[in-house]
Design a protein around this motif. Structure first.
Motif, PDB file in Angstrom:
ATOM      1  N   ARG A 159      76.762 114.248-124.085  1.00  5.02           N
ATOM      2  CA  ARG A 159      77.252 113.805-125.392  1.00  5.02           C
ATOM      3  C   ARG A 159      76.848 112.364-125.681  1.00  5.02           C
ATOM      4  O   ARG A 159      76.465 112.015-126.801  1.00  5.02           O
ATOM      5  CB  ARG A 159      78.775 113.948-125.449  1.00  5.02           C
ATOM      6  CG  ARG A 159      79.398 113.446-126.740  1.00  5.02           C
ATOM      7  CD  ARG A 159      80.872 113.808-126.819  1.00  5.02           C
ATOM      8  NE  ARG A 159      81.613 113.315-125.665  1.00  5.02           N
ATOM      9  CZ  ARG A 159      82.074 112.061-125.566  1.00  5.02           C
ATOM     10  NH1 ARG A 159      81.861 111.198-126.526  1.00  5.02           N
ATOM     11  NH2 ARG A 159      82.754 111.690-124.492  1.00  5.02           N
ATOM     12  N   LEU A 160      76.928 111.493-124.640  1.00  5.92           N
ATOM     13  CA  LEU A 160      76.555 110.108-124.837  1.00  5.92           C
ATOM     14  C   LEU A 160      75.073 109.957-125.125  1.00  5.92           C
ATOM     15  O   LEU A 160      74.676 109.140-125.961  1.00  5.92           O
ATOM     16  CB  LEU A 160      76.943 109.287-123.586  1.00  5.92           C
ATOM     17  CG  LEU A 160      78.436 109.174-123.298  1.00  5.92           C
ATOM     18  CD1 LEU A 160      78.664 108.465-121.964  1.00  5.92           C
ATOM     19  CD2 LEU A 160      79.139 108.411-124.421  1.00  5.92           C
ATOM     20  N   VAL A 161      74.236 110.754-124.444  1.00  3.29           N
ATOM     21  CA  VAL A 161      72.793 110.702-124.707  1.00  3.29           C
ATOM     22  C   VAL A 161      72.503 111.152-126.131  1.00  3.29           C
ATOM     23  O   VAL A 161      71.708 110.538-126.860  1.00  3.29           O
ATOM     24  CB  VAL A 161      72.035 111.579-123.688  1.00  3.29           C
ATOM     25  CG1 VAL A 161      70.560 111.702-124.089  1.00  3.29           C
ATOM     26  CG2 VAL A 161      72.142 110.967-122.298  1.00  3.29           C
ATOM     27  N   HIS A 162      73.162 112.249-126.561  1.00  2.00           N
ATOM     28  CA  HIS A 162      72.959 112.749-127.926  1.00  2.00           C
ATOM     29  C   HIS A 162      73.397 111.705-128.950  1.00  2.00           C
ATOM     30  O   HIS A 162      72.713 111.469-129.960  1.00  2.00           O
ATOM     31  CB  HIS A 162      73.750 114.046-128.114  1.00  2.00           C
ATOM     32  CG  HIS A 162      73.617 114.621-129.504  1.00  2.00           C
ATOM     33  ND1 HIS A 162      74.503 114.318-130.510  1.00  2.00           N
ATOM     34  CD2 HIS A 162      72.671 115.444-130.033  1.00  2.00           C
ATOM     35  CE1 HIS A 162      74.132 114.941-131.618  1.00  2.00           C
ATOM     36  NE2 HIS A 162      73.020 115.634-131.356  1.00  2.00           N
ATOM     37  N   ARG A 163      74.525 111.058-128.688  1.00  2.00           N
ATOM     38  CA  ARG A 163      75.011 110.038-129.615  1.00  2.00           C
ATOM     39  C   ARG A 163      74.044 108.863-129.675  1.00  2.00           C
ATOM     40  O   ARG A 163      73.767 108.320-130.746  1.00  2.00           O
ATOM     41  CB  ARG A 163      76.395 109.558-129.193  1.00  2.00           C
ATOM     42  CG  ARG A 163      76.973 108.481-130.112  1.00  2.00           C
ATOM     43  CD  ARG A 163      78.283 107.956-129.572  1.00  2.00           C
ATOM     44  NE  ARG A 163      79.282 109.009-129.484  1.00  2.00           N
ATOM     45  CZ  ARG A 163      80.476 108.835-128.926  1.00  2.00           C
ATOM     46  NH1 ARG A 163      80.791 107.656-128.386  1.00  2.00           N
ATOM     47  NH2 ARG A 163      81.341 109.825-128.896  1.00  2.00           N
ATOM     48  N   ALA A 164      73.538 108.462-128.486  1.00  2.00           N
ATOM     49  CA  ALA A 164      72.608 107.339-128.458  1.00  2.00           C
ATOM     50  C   ALA A 164      71.348 107.660-129.249  1.00  2.00           C
ATOM     51  O   ALA A 164      70.836 106.828-129.998  1.00  2.00           O
ATOM     52  CB  ALA A 164      72.258 106.992-127.013  1.00  2.00           C
ATOM     53  N   LEU A 165      70.845 108.883-129.083  1.00  2.00           N
ATOM     54  CA  LEU A 165      69.651 109.272-129.825  1.00  2.00           C
ATOM     55  C   LEU A 165      69.930 109.371-131.318  1.00  2.00           C
ATOM     56  O   LEU A 165      69.087 109.025-132.147  1.00  2.00           O
ATOM     57  CB  LEU A 165      69.122 110.614-129.305  1.00  2.00           C
ATOM     58  CG  LEU A 165      68.520 110.591-127.902  1.00  2.00           C
ATOM     59  CD1 LEU A 165      68.189 112.011-127.445  1.00  2.00           C
ATOM     60  CD2 LEU A 165      67.276 109.721-127.858  1.00  2.00           C
ATOM     61  N   SER A 166      71.138 109.827-131.666  1.00  2.00           N
ATOM     62  CA  SER A 166      71.485 109.989-133.073  1.00  2.00           C
ATOM     63  C   SER A 166      71.612 108.655-133.788  1.00  2.00           C
ATOM     64  O   SER A 166      71.301 108.534-134.965  1.00  2.00           O
ATOM     65  CB  SER A 166      72.797 110.765-133.203  1.00  2.00           C
ATOM     66  OG  SER A 166      72.679 112.027-132.623  1.00  2.00           O
ATOM     67  N   TRP A 190      81.879 106.873-112.273  1.00  2.00           N
ATOM     68  CA  TRP A 190      80.874 107.936-112.299  1.00  2.00           C
ATOM     69  C   TRP A 190      81.523 109.285-112.594  1.00  2.00           C
ATOM     70  O   TRP A 190      80.985 110.087-113.352  1.00  2.00           O
ATOM     71  CB  TRP A 190      80.151 108.008-110.955  1.00  2.00           C
ATOM     72  CG  TRP A 190      79.295 106.802-110.662  1.00  2.00           C
ATOM     73  CD1 TRP A 190      78.902 105.834-111.536  1.00  2.00           C
ATOM     74  CD2 TRP A 190      78.739 106.448-109.395  1.00  2.00           C
ATOM     75  NE1 TRP A 190      78.135 104.885-110.903  1.00  2.00           N
ATOM     76  CE2 TRP A 190      78.014 105.237-109.583  1.00  2.00           C
ATOM     77  CE3 TRP A 190      78.771 107.007-108.131  1.00  2.00           C
ATOM     78  CZ2 TRP A 190      77.343 104.604-108.551  1.00  2.00           C
ATOM     79  CZ3 TRP A 190      78.097 106.373-107.095  1.00  2.00           C
ATOM     80  CH2 TRP A 190      77.387 105.184-107.307  1.00  2.00           C
ATOM     81  N   GLY A 191      82.670 109.553-111.968  1.00  2.00           N
ATOM     82  CA  GLY A 191      83.357 110.815-112.189  1.00  2.00           C
ATOM     83  C   GLY A 191      83.764 111.006-113.636  1.00  2.00           C
ATOM     84  O   GLY A 191      83.783 112.127-114.152  1.00  2.00           O
ATOM     85  N   THR A 192      84.096 109.914-114.312  1.00  2.00           N
ATOM     86  CA  THR A 192      84.460 109.991-115.720  1.00  2.00           C
ATOM     87  C   THR A 192      83.228 110.100-116.608  1.00  2.00           C
ATOM     88  O   THR A 192      83.239 110.799-117.630  1.00  2.00           O
ATOM     89  CB  THR A 192      85.274 108.740-116.114  1.00  2.00           C
ATOM     90  OG1 THR A 192      86.411 108.633-115.256  1.00  2.00           O
ATOM     91  CG2 THR A 192      85.736 108.818-117.558  1.00  2.00           C
ATOM     92  N   LEU A 193      82.165 109.417-116.213  1.00  2.00           N
ATOM     93  CA  LEU A 193      80.988 109.307-117.066  1.00  2.00           C
ATOM     94  C   LEU A 193      80.101 110.555-117.035  1.00  2.00           C
ATOM     95  O   LEU A 193      79.575 110.978-118.071  1.00  2.00           O
ATOM     96  CB  LEU A 193      80.167 108.085-116.638  1.00  2.00           C
ATOM     97  CG  LEU A 193      78.894 107.785-117.442  1.00  2.00           C
ATOM     98  CD1 LEU A 193      79.233 107.497-118.898  1.00  2.00           C
ATOM     99  CD2 LEU A 193      78.144 106.605-116.823  1.00  2.00           C
ATOM    100  N   LEU A 194      79.922 111.143-115.846  1.00  2.00           N
ATOM    101  CA  LEU A 194      78.958 112.227-115.709  1.00  2.00           C
ATOM    102  C   LEU A 194      79.220 113.402-116.667  1.00  2.00           C
ATOM    103  O   LEU A 194      78.284 113.899-117.307  1.00  2.00           O
ATOM    104  CB  LEU A 194      78.917 112.714-114.253  1.00  2.00           C
ATOM    105  CG  LEU A 194      78.176 111.777-113.281  1.00  2.00           C
ATOM    106  CD1 LEU A 194      78.295 112.285-111.860  1.00  2.00           C
ATOM    107  CD2 LEU A 194      76.693 111.651-113.670  1.00  2.00           C
ATOM    108  N   PRO A 195      80.480 113.898-116.794  1.00  2.00           N
ATOM    109  CA  PRO A 195      80.699 115.004-117.745  1.00  2.00           C
ATOM    110  C   PRO A 195      80.383 114.621-119.189  1.00  2.00           C
ATOM    111  O   PRO A 195      80.083 115.484-120.009  1.00  2.00           O
ATOM    112  CB  PRO A 195      82.193 115.322-117.567  1.00  2.00           C
ATOM    113  CG  PRO A 195      82.538 114.788-116.224  1.00  2.00           C
ATOM    114  CD  PRO A 195      81.695 113.565-116.058  1.00  2.00           C
TER     115      PRO A 195
END
Length: 514
Positions: free
Chosen positions: A455-462, A446-451
Motif C-alpha cells: 500500500r505504501l509503495v502504491h501511495r508513493a507512486l500515486s 519492521w513487523g508493522t511496516l512489512l504488511p
C-alpha cells in the motif's frame, strides 16, 4: 537599536582600554601615541585582565560566554587573563534580591514565602543568563532555585543581530567567508541561546541527562522538581560538592586527580557517542565533584544532539585520527562531502599528517593547541573543507574538556585515554553485537511496516512528483492500453474461430423453418 548597541560596544571597548590588545601588535604600534592623546580622559588604573573581564561583563551574556570559553584555554592566553576570566564562570555581578523575589512572585502568582519553606534572597552563584538561590521546599527537601535575569532576552536579541551583521561582512569581505559559513554558525549559536532562555526546556535537558546516567558511577545529575518549574524559574535538587577548579581542595579530600581527569574524558565521549546528547557548556563553573569523587553536572541550558550519521562519521574520524590512519581521515572527509569530491586523497592525507604528527605521544602540557588549530585551519582552507555548523557546539565542548583536563592533570594523555572507549564503541556499533541490537530495535517497526509495504509503495507512486516516476507511470499506462487492445483483437479472433467450429452443430439443432 542595532546602531545603539554597536555604539555601546565601541564605547565599552575604548572605556576599558581594550584597544591595547590590538595596538600591542607590531603593525599598529605607531597608532599608540595618537590613541593616548585622543583618549586622555579615561582612567586606566586596573590591570589589563581586570579591564577585559569588566568590559565583557558590561557588554552582556554573549560576551561573558566568550570569556568563559577563553578562561579554560591557558595554552592560548596569558595566565593573568585566564585567572581573571575564570571569575566569569559563576561570579558575574548578581541582580538585586528584590528583583529575584519579584520574579518568583510573577512566576507562581504568590510570594516566595508561600512557595518555599525557606528562600535565601542572596544568590550563591550568578552567571550571564541566570543566578541561583538556595531554598527548602515545604516537604523539607533542599533545593536550588535558578532565576532568569530580567530583560535578558532583549539584550541577547540585539547581540545576535550584531553577530549576523558581522557574519554577513565576513562572508562578503573575506575570501574564506562562504566556506566558513558564519551565518549558519551564528544561527546554531542563536538556537542554543534561545533554549537557554526557557528554563522549562533546561529542566527537560537535565531530566534527560539524569536518565542517561541513572546508574553511572562517573556522573551525578540533580533531580528536577517539576511541580516548581516555570519558564523563568527552575527548581532542582541541591547538590553538595567542591568546584572542580579547586584542585588543591580536591587533593586534600583524597580525590585521585589524574583518575578524575581521565573520567572526565570518558564522560564526554559517552555523552557524544553513546547518547548523542551532550552537555555543551562544560566550563569549570558548571561542574562540582562529590565527596566520593564523582562529577556533578549543573546548568543544562546548553545541550546539543548528534544524529546517528554524525556519530558514526565522528567516531570513524576520531578512531582513525588516534590510530594515525590519516588516509582514512582524508577519505572520511571526502565521503561525507566535507571536502570537495575532486580532492586528491594522497595530498590531503599528507597535509593532515603534517598537522597531526607533532602532537602525538605528548601530554597536554607539551601541546600547543593554539598552534595546532591554526595549522588545521590553514589546511582546511587549502583543501576547501566546509565548516559544519551542527558540530560547532561539539568543537566548543571539546575545547572546554581539553582545557579542563589540562587544569586537572597536565600529564594527561588525551589520545590514549580516548582510544579504548572509541574502539569499544565502534565494535559495539559495527560488530555482531551492534547487528543484534539493531535487529532488536528495528524488529517491531519492521513487523508493522512489512504488511503495509504494498500500500505504501502504491501511495508513493500515486503521489510521486518525480519526473522519472511520472514518465514510468505514463509508459506503464500506454503499455497497458496497447496490451488491452491486443487482448481485444485476440479475443475477437478466438471468438470467430470458435463460432466457425460451432456453426455445423448449431445448424443441426436449429429447426428447418428457422
Amino acid at each position: 537599536m542595532k546602531l545603539l548597541r554597536l555604539a555601546k560596544i565601541i564605547y565599552v571597548t575604548l572605556r576599558f582600554g581594550l584597544e591595547e590588545f590590538i595596538l600591542g601588535h607590531e603593525r599598529f604600534r605607531w597608532l599608540r601615541p595618537l590613541v593616548m592623546v585622543a583618549l586622555f580622559w579615561r582612567p586606566l588604573d586596573e590591570p589589563r585582565a581586570v579591564r577585559l573581564r569588566q568590559a565583557l561583563e558590561a557588554l552582556g551574556p554573549i560576551f561573558v560566554k566568550f570569556g568563559q570559553v577563553l578562561s579554560t584555554r591557558r595554552d592560548l592566553i596569558p595566565a593573568d587573563i585566564a585567572d581573571e576570566l575564570a571569575r566569569l564562570q559563576d561570579r558575574v555581578p548578581p541582580f538585586a534580591p528584590e528583583i529575584a523575589l519579584a520574579a518568583i512572585e510573577k512566576a507562581y502568582g504568590k510570594p516566595a514565602g508561600e512557595v518555599f519553606a525557606e528562600f535565601d534572597p542572596v544568590p550563591v552563584a550568578s552567571a550571564s543568563v541566570a543566578q541561583v538561590h538556595f531554598a527548602r521546599l515545604k516537604d523539607g527537601r533542599e533545593a536550588a532555585v535558578k532565576i532568569l535575569r530580567p530583560a535578558i532576552a532583549h539584550v541577547i536579541a540585539h547581540d545576535v543581530a550584531l553577530l549576523y551583521a558581522g557574519a554577513s561582512l565576513v562572508e562578503s569581505l573575506w575570501e574564506d567567508g562562504k566556506r566558513l559559513r558564519p551565518r549558519e554558525v551564528v544561527a546554531e549559536f542563536e538556537k542554543h541561546l534561545e533554549d537557554e532562555l526557557d528554563l522549562m526546556r533546561e529542566a527537560a535537558n537535565g531530566s534527560q541527562l539524569r536518565r542517561n546516567f541513572q546508574d553511572s558511577d562517573l556522573l551525578l545529575v540533580p533531580e528536577i522538581y517539576w511541580d516548581w518549574c516555570h519558564t523563568s524559574v527552575m527548581v532542582m535538587e541541591r547538590m553538595a560538592g567542591t568546584p572542580i577548579s579547586q584542585v588543591d581542595a580536591l587533593r586534600a579530600q583524597g580525590i585521585d586527580i589524574p583518575k578524575l581527569a581521565r573520567e572526565g574524558v570518558t564522560i564526554f565521549f559517552t555523552q557524544v557517542f553513546r547518547d548523542g546528547f551532550f552537555h555543551a557548556d562544560m566550563h569549570p563553573g558548571n561542574i562540582l565533584v562529590s565527596p566520593d569523587g564523582r562529577y556533578i553536572a549543573l546548568d543544562f541550558g546548553i545541550m546539543s544532539t548528534l544524529t546517528d550519521s554524525d556519530k558514526n562519521y565522528l567516531a570513524q574520524n576520531f578512531l582513525a585520527f588516534f590510530k594515525r590512519d590519516y588516509k582514512r581521515v582524508a577519505l572520511a572527509h571526502i565521503e561525507s562531502g566535507w571536502a570537495p569530491p575532486q580532492t586528491r586523497v594522497d595530498e590531503f592525507e599528507a597535509a593532515i599528517r603534517a598537522v597531526c604528527e607533532p602532537i602525538f605521544d605528548r601530554p597536554l602540557k607539551e601541546i600547543s593547541f593554539g598552534r595546532f588549530l591554526l595549522r588545521l585551519f590553514q589546511t582546511s582552507r587549502r583543501f576547501g573543507v566546509v565548516i559544519q555548523p551542527q558540530l560547532v557546539m561539539l568543537q566548543k565542548t571539546f575545547l572546554n574538556i581539553e582545557g579542563l583536563g589540562r587544569q586537572l592533570d597536565p600529564d594527561l594523555d588525551l589520545w590514549q585515554t580516548a582510544l579504548p572507549f572509541l574502539d569499544r564503541w565502534m565494535n559495539e556499533q559495527l560488530g555482531w553485537r551492534g547487528l543484534i541490537r539493531t535487529i532488536k530495535t528495528e524488529a517491531p517497526q519492521w513487523g508493522t511496516l512489512l504488511p503495509q509495504l504494498p500500500r505504501l509503495v502504491h501511495r508513493a507512486l500515486s503521489h510521486a512528483g518525480d519526473s522519472e516516476v511520472q514518465q514510468l507511470r505514463e509508459e506503464l499506462r500506454a503499455r497497458d492500453a496497447r496490451e488491452r487492445r491486443w487482448m481485444m483483437v485476440i479475443a475477437v479472433l478466438l471468438a470467430l474461430v470458435l463460432l466457425g467450429q460451432l456453426l455445423p452443430w448449431l445448424s443441426l439443432l436449429l429447426p428447418e423453418s428457422y
